[in-house]
Design an enzyme around this catalytic site. Structure first.
Site, mmCIF file in Angstrom:
data_model
loop_
_atom_site.group_PDB
_atom_site.id
_atom_site.type_symbol
_atom_site.label_atom_id
_atom_site.label_comp_id
_atom_site.label_asym_id
_atom_site.label_seq_id
_atom_site.Cartn_x
_atom_site.Cartn_y
_atom_site.Cartn_z
ATOM 1 N N GLU A 35 0.860 -1.196 0.000
ATOM 2 C CA GLU A 35 0.000 0.000 0.000
ATOM 3 C C GLU A 35 0.889 1.236 0.000
ATOM 4 O O GLU A 35 1.819 1.333 0.788
ATOM 5 C CB GLU A 35 -0.916 -0.020 1.232
ATOM 6 C CG GLU A 35 -1.677 1.254 1.497
ATOM 7 C CD GLU A 35 -2.591 1.697 0.341
ATOM 8 O OE1 GLU A 35 -3.432 0.889 -0.098
ATOM 9 O OE2 GLU A 35 -2.442 2.849 -0.118
ATOM 10 N N GLY A 147 -8.448 -0.299 -6.725
ATOM 11 C CA GLY A 147 -9.601 0.597 -6.556
ATOM 12 C C GLY A 147 -9.829 1.569 -7.688
ATOM 13 O O GLY A 147 -9.604 1.259 -8.863
ATOM 14 N N GLY A 185 -25.363 11.878 -8.177
ATOM 15 C CA GLY A 185 -25.188 10.472 -7.812
ATOM 16 C C GLY A 185 -25.022 10.365 -6.305
ATOM 17 O O GLY A 185 -25.430 11.253 -5.551
ATOM 18 N N GLY A 188 -22.579 13.120 -4.751
ATOM 19 C CA GLY A 188 -23.182 14.447 -4.850
ATOM 20 C C GLY A 188 -24.271 14.655 -3.816
ATOM 21 O O GLY A 188 -24.301 15.685 -3.133
ATOM 22 N N ASP A 315 -13.243 -2.250 -7.360
ATOM 23 C CA ASP A 315 -13.583 -1.200 -8.332
ATOM 24 C C ASP A 315 -12.822 -1.360 -9.647
ATOM 25 O O ASP A 315 -13.323 -0.999 -10.708
ATOM 26 C CB ASP A 315 -13.213 0.197 -7.767
ATOM 27 C CG ASP A 315 -14.175 0.659 -6.689
ATOM 28 O OD1 ASP A 315 -15.066 -0.135 -6.301
ATOM 29 O OD2 ASP A 315 -14.041 1.811 -6.226
ATOM 30 N N ALA A 323 -17.759 -0.699 -1.510
ATOM 31 C CA ALA A 323 -16.793 -1.345 -0.626
ATOM 32 C C ALA A 323 -17.214 -2.784 -0.305
ATOM 33 O O ALA A 323 -16.386 -3.695 -0.309
ATOM 34 C CB ALA A 323 -16.661 -0.540 0.668
ATOM 35 N N HIS A 447 -42.240 -5.241 17.519
ATOM 36 C CA HIS A 447 -43.070 -4.024 17.514
ATOM 37 C C HIS A 447 -42.731 -3.166 18.725
ATOM 38 O O HIS A 447 -42.549 -3.705 19.821
ATOM 39 C CB HIS A 447 -44.551 -4.412 17.577
ATOM 40 C CG HIS A 447 -45.460 -3.230 17.685
ATOM 41 N ND1 HIS A 447 -45.741 -2.420 16.611
ATOM 42 C CD2 HIS A 447 -46.123 -2.702 18.750
ATOM 43 C CE1 HIS A 447 -46.561 -1.461 16.995
ATOM 44 N NE2 HIS A 447 -46.801 -1.600 18.282
#
Ligand code: NAI
Length: 468
Positions: A35, A147, A185, A188, A315, A323, A447
């Site tokens: 990473e 991603g 989207g 936004g 992605d 995710a 309930h």
């Protein structure tokens, strides 16, 4: 395992990558994760889902204290905003969450490598640090989980100050008086909601003639009314063609999609939220002979690229950019590498928008069913008829269940309402089991609870709702 030889090397430590590493380790494989960011967790934890949810929660609380408490008999006349402290709270949430991933890596004995990963050849990963120093490690299997990044909008250059992406919108130093959001989207509407609740006058400019593309049309229409009530301005069927910055504001040129005269929208801050695109920079795909398709890495049903031993998830391979979809793919690919049969039911992946009310969608929309020529029953129940929602003062919205006309199997669920993202989860389980609307309807629901609205919608699909 030698120090530089692993069964699995994952490139990218977002929810897809780090979960893949954990699952691989659980299955007895030696795993390393590469990473380039100092902290683990990827976009989601660092500059996406988690900080945005922290701000959505805090701004919701602020707004409720400001505008909602009085009606409930709570006097809070001196509610004020300390944006710096709110941001510090958000940063604290992010800090704790990314530290949690560190802990999980240690717990599962996963080697963490700081740097940018590239693949010089199958079986090898090169890790290049910020100082340019590189080391190459051996990898029995490689999982690419790099991603996505922000899709730029030509003519509207992001500077993360006046024209921001979601990253900049999570750390504005003050509440802008006016904010223009390009794209109605998920990002936004979520981040537009945050700044609107904190006092900005928000206008959302959207290319299509509706908000939340991909969601059920009835939900999207209702959301438009809800946004109007929340005083969030909407300019639909409009495209932004350019931006001019002055010292204190940005002027956008906005043209009707159908053609016609351009209008100007002026705002202190502009948020560009027109989508995300797969991130594959520097991986060395070309050298491997992997040709991206519209930017996405092509994989087979086992998440393997055309190069044996090189897999990709999340992605970067396309599909819903979520995710939880990436996480599930991380689990599945690790199981496949370990010789098991990892599998994902892509029809049972919920999509959630964390506005308030929330929006949650699952399975097919009415439009999709009509297009596929599938006959269905609709069951609907409004939150105005749910006692718990009334007690909470949160009655905007409804639950809609779409069930196969012949078999009653649940084909789609669409909810706009309080905690819709949590409410949909029982329907995800039912869909996973191939269950029917009657299965939900005959399940006892506590309930008074919001989930009773789901039960009533399921009853309604059989024409026998009890409370409407
Ligand atoms: P999106 O694809 O959800 O929405 C982008 C919107 O911008 C679309 O409605 C599109 O029609 C519009 N658009 C495109 N070009 C335009 C233009 N020139 N002018 C006006 N409108 C234009 O993308 P978004 O919101 O940026 O999110 C990116 C990804 O991140 C999505 O896949 C989303 O699912 C994911 N995400 C998920 C979240 C969640 O699960 N709660 C939260 C945030 C992001």
């Amino acid at each position: 395992m030698a120090d530089n030889n692993f069964d699995v090397v994952v490139i990218g430590a977002g929810p897809g990558g780090y979960v893949a590493a954990i699952r691989a380790a659980q299955l007895g494989l030696s795993a390393a994760i590469v990473e380039k960011r100092e902290t683990l967790g990827g976009t989601c934890l660092n500059v996406g889902c988690i900080p945005s949810k922290a701000l959505l929660h805090t701004s919701h609380m602020y707004h409720a204290a400001h505008d909602g408490f009085a009606a409930m008999g709570i006097k809070a006349s001196k509610v004020g905003l300390d944006l710096k402290a709110m941001m510090a709270y958000k940063d604290g949430v992010v800090g704790d969450t990314v530290k949690g991933v560190d802990y999980l890596m240690k717990k599962n004995k996963i080697t963490r490598l700081l740097g940018t990963g590239s693949i010089p050849a199958a079986g090898r990963v090169t890790v290049t640090g910020a100082d340019g120093k590189a080391e190459t490690i051996q990898a029995g299997n490689i999982i690419i989980a790099t991603g996505s990044g922000v899709t730029p909008l030509p003519g509207v250059d992001i500077d993360e100050k006046q024209i921001v992406s979601s990253t900049g919108a999570l750390e504005l130093p003050k509440v802008p008086k006016t904010m223009a959001v390009i794209g109605a989207g998920v990002i936004g509407l979520e981040l537009g909601s945050v700044w609107s609740r904190l006092g900005a006058e928000v206008t959302v400019i959207e290319f299509l003639d509706h908000v939340l593309p991909g969601m059920d049309a009835e939900i999207s229409k209702h959301m438009q009314r809800t946004l109007k009530k929340q005083k969030i301005g909407l300019k639909l069927s409009s495209k932004v063609t350019g931006a001019r910055k002055s010292k204190t504001s940005v002027t956008l040129d906005v043209e009707p999609v159908a053609g016609g005269e351009a209008a100007q929208v002026k705002a202190d801050v502009v948020l560009v939220a027109v989508g995300r695109r797969p991130y594959t920079d520097g991986l060395g795909l070309e050298g491997l002979g992997i040709e991206p398709d519209k930017g996405f890495i092509p994989v087979d049903a086992h998440f393997q690229t055309k190069v044996p031993g090189v897999y990709a998830i999340g992605d970067v391979i396309g599909g819903a950019m979520l995710a939880h979809k990436a996480e599930d793919e991380g689990v599945a690919v690790a199981e496949i590498i370990a010789g098991q049969s990892g599998h994902i039911d892509y029809d049972a992946i919920p999509g959630i928008v964390y506005t308030w009310p929330e929006v949650a969608g699952l399975g097919k929309t009415e439009e999709q069913l009509k297009e596929a020529g599938i006959e269905y029953n609709v069951g609907k129940f409004p939150f105005t008829a749910n006692a718990r929602a009334r007690a909470m003062g949160d009655t905007d919205g409804f639950v809609k269940i779409l069930a196969d006309k012949e078999t009653d199997r649940v084909l789609g669920v669409h909810i706009l309402g309080p905690a819709a993202g949590d409410l949909i989860q029982e329907c995800v389980a039912v869909m996973e089991f191939g269950g029917s609307a009657e299965d939900i309807a005959r399940t006892c629901h506590g309930h008074p609870g919001l989930p009773e609205a789901v039960k009533e919608a399921a009853l309604d699909a059989g024409g026998r709702a009890l409370h409407i």
